[in-house]
Scaffold this motif. Sequence first.
Motif, mmCIF file in Angstrom:
data_model
loop_
_atom_site.group_PDB
_atom_site.id
_atom_site.type_symbol
_atom_site.label_atom_id
_atom_site.label_comp_id
_atom_site.label_asym_id
_atom_site.label_seq_id
_atom_site.Cartn_x
_atom_site.Cartn_y
_atom_site.Cartn_z
ATOM 1 N N SER A 240 0.834 -1.192 0.000
ATOM 2 C CA SER A 240 0.000 0.000 0.000
ATOM 3 C C SER A 240 0.877 1.253 0.000
ATOM 4 N N VAL A 241 0.271 2.382 -0.363
ATOM 5 C CA VAL A 241 0.997 3.657 -0.337
ATOM 6 C C VAL A 241 1.511 3.939 1.063
ATOM 7 N N ARG A 242 0.665 3.681 2.050
ATOM 8 C CA ARG A 242 1.057 3.961 3.436
ATOM 9 C C ARG A 242 2.223 3.079 3.863
ATOM 10 N N ARG A 243 2.148 1.793 3.520
ATOM 11 C CA ARG A 243 3.226 0.885 3.914
ATOM 12 C C ARG A 243 4.531 1.235 3.204
ATOM 13 N N LEU A 244 4.440 1.679 1.939
ATOM 14 C CA LEU A 244 5.648 2.074 1.219
ATOM 15 C C LEU A 244 6.281 3.302 1.879
ATOM 16 N N GLN A 245 5.456 4.252 2.292
ATOM 17 C CA GLN A 245 5.977 5.431 3.002
ATOM 18 C C GLN A 245 6.711 4.999 4.268
ATOM 19 N N GLN A 246 6.096 4.102 5.036
ATOM 20 C CA GLN A 246 6.713 3.634 6.273
ATOM 21 C C GLN A 246 8.024 2.917 5.995
ATOM 22 N N ALA A 247 8.039 2.054 4.970
ATOM 23 C CA ALA A 247 9.239 1.285 4.654
ATOM 24 C C ALA A 247 10.379 2.204 4.228
ATOM 25 N N PHE A 248 10.069 3.235 3.439
ATOM 26 C CA PHE A 248 11.121 4.172 3.034
ATOM 27 C C PHE A 248 11.678 4.921 4.242
ATOM 28 N N ARG A 249 10.790 5.351 5.133
ATOM 29 C CA ARG A 249 11.291 6.070 6.321
ATOM 30 C C ARG A 249 12.173 5.166 7.168
ATOM 31 N N GLU A 250 11.776 3.890 7.292
ATOM 32 C CA GLU A 250 12.522 2.961 8.139
ATOM 33 C C GLU A 250 13.868 2.583 7.531
ATOM 34 N N HIS A 251 13.915 2.402 6.210
ATOM 35 C CA HIS A 251 15.097 1.813 5.588
ATOM 36 C C HIS A 251 15.892 2.776 4.715
ATOM 37 N N VAL A 252 15.325 3.909 4.359
ATOM 38 C CA VAL A 252 16.041 4.890 3.544
ATOM 39 C C VAL A 252 16.194 6.209 4.299
ATOM 40 N N GLY A 253 15.300 6.453 5.246
ATOM 41 C CA GLY A 253 15.370 7.676 6.033
ATOM 42 C C GLY A 253 14.693 8.854 5.385
ATOM 43 N N THR A 254 13.873 8.594 4.379
ATOM 44 C CA THR A 254 13.158 9.662 3.690
ATOM 45 C C THR A 254 11.903 9.067 3.076
ATOM 46 N N THR A 255 11.159 9.864 2.301
ATOM 47 C CA THR A 255 9.953 9.384 1.636
ATOM 48 C C THR A 255 10.279 9.002 0.192
ATOM 49 N N PRO A 256 9.409 8.226 -0.453
ATOM 50 C CA PRO A 256 9.668 7.896 -1.861
ATOM 51 C C PRO A 256 9.814 9.121 -2.752
ATOM 52 N N PHE A 257 8.981 10.158 -2.531
ATOM 53 C CA PHE A 257 9.048 11.319 -3.405
ATOM 54 C C PHE A 257 10.233 12.216 -3.079
ATOM 55 N N ALA A 258 10.656 12.229 -1.828
ATOM 56 C CA ALA A 258 11.897 12.946 -1.514
ATOM 57 C C ALA A 258 13.084 12.251 -2.167
ATOM 58 N N TYR A 259 13.041 10.921 -2.184
ATOM 59 C CA TYR A 259 14.103 10.167 -2.853
ATOM 60 C C TYR A 259 14.091 10.457 -4.357
ATOM 61 N N LEU A 260 12.895 10.463 -4.963
ATOM 62 C CA LEU A 260 12.764 10.781 -6.384
ATOM 63 C C LEU A 260 13.305 12.176 -6.674
ATOM 64 N N HIS A 261 12.972 13.136 -5.834
ATOM 65 C CA HIS A 261 13.428 14.507 -6.019
ATOM 66 C C HIS A 261 14.953 14.568 -5.972
ATOM 67 N N ASP A 262 15.554 13.806 -5.066
ATOM 68 C CA ASP A 262 17.008 13.814 -4.931
ATOM 69 C C ASP A 262 17.671 13.184 -6.158
ATOM 70 N N VAL A 263 17.072 12.108 -6.680
ATOM 71 C CA VAL A 263 17.611 11.492 -7.899
ATOM 72 C C VAL A 263 17.547 12.484 -9.060
#
Length: 315
Positions: A240-263
């Motif tokens: 789910s969108v919510r679970r993906l947000q949680q997983a990114f915060r736990e394992h990447v330290g940011t959100t999926p869209f913050a990661y996309l923005h950085d790329v």
Amino acid sequence: MRHLLESAPRFEDWEGLHDALSDAYFPHALRPRSSGPAAESGLELVDLDRCRLARIRFGATVSIVTDHPGAMAVNIPLAGHLESHVGRRVMQAGPGQATAFQPDTPALMPAWGPDLDILGLRIDTDFLHRESERVFGRGDVVVPGDIDLRSANGEAWLRMARATFDSARDCAGNLFRDPQVAGSVASMLVTGLLLAAVPDEPGSMAAMRPRPVHRVIRAIEADPARAWAPADLAEIGGVSVRRLQQAFREHVGTTPFAYLHDVRLQRVHDDLVHGRGASVTDVAVRWGVTHLGRFAAAYRAKYGELPSHTLSASA
């Protein structure tokens, strides 16, 4: 679900011991190398379905030959010393150490003496791969042959393995007869082993990310210019969108869209540094940037200069 040999068995002869050990742990060839009664040997098993814990000792010095079919073995000396040969490699292990044997690989233990008390862990190959994927995001993780259990993680894992065995012994295995309990305990044991035994490598934190995060990161890095929506990324991750947000915060330290923005910032910066583009706007739009004002501020915060200055310096 079974807990074999719950009351300490007495083996009438070496053939009987061989058959019991083959059934409980691994098929093998056993040959006594010194005098001593088979009856002084000991074998107990905690069967967790996809993995097994076995406590093994022999009443004489024996040699063991096995190729560990279909499963990895980890032999942990609780007392005594274990020498093992795999091909031309010779591995030594005493208390605080362990030896791992890869599946379907011939191995020799030439002199397993009566002073050696082993706690062994057998892990089915497919279960090992599944847990490796869950922990590291890939199933091809190789557990080293020599494992040092004197680290904090190693000591904690060994305590866990011994406590699991002791709990099964105390309750005659009843605690683990429920398949859900057995599955949870097996996963805990294998995960703990992987974290304790597999050495840190460059990028190891990235390797520990779960598969949904890996899938989304790969998709973003393959096509950062795409107009991604949260549902698109969640579908790729299989969560789910919510679970993906949680997983990114736990394992990447940011959100999926913050990661996309950085790329996107990285790709724009690389193009500007190498002069690939007629203008900053052309380069930014090429990589999916739509809000140029916010982009310029974020670029300056990350790289310490305006994107136009980077492009000018490349001319």
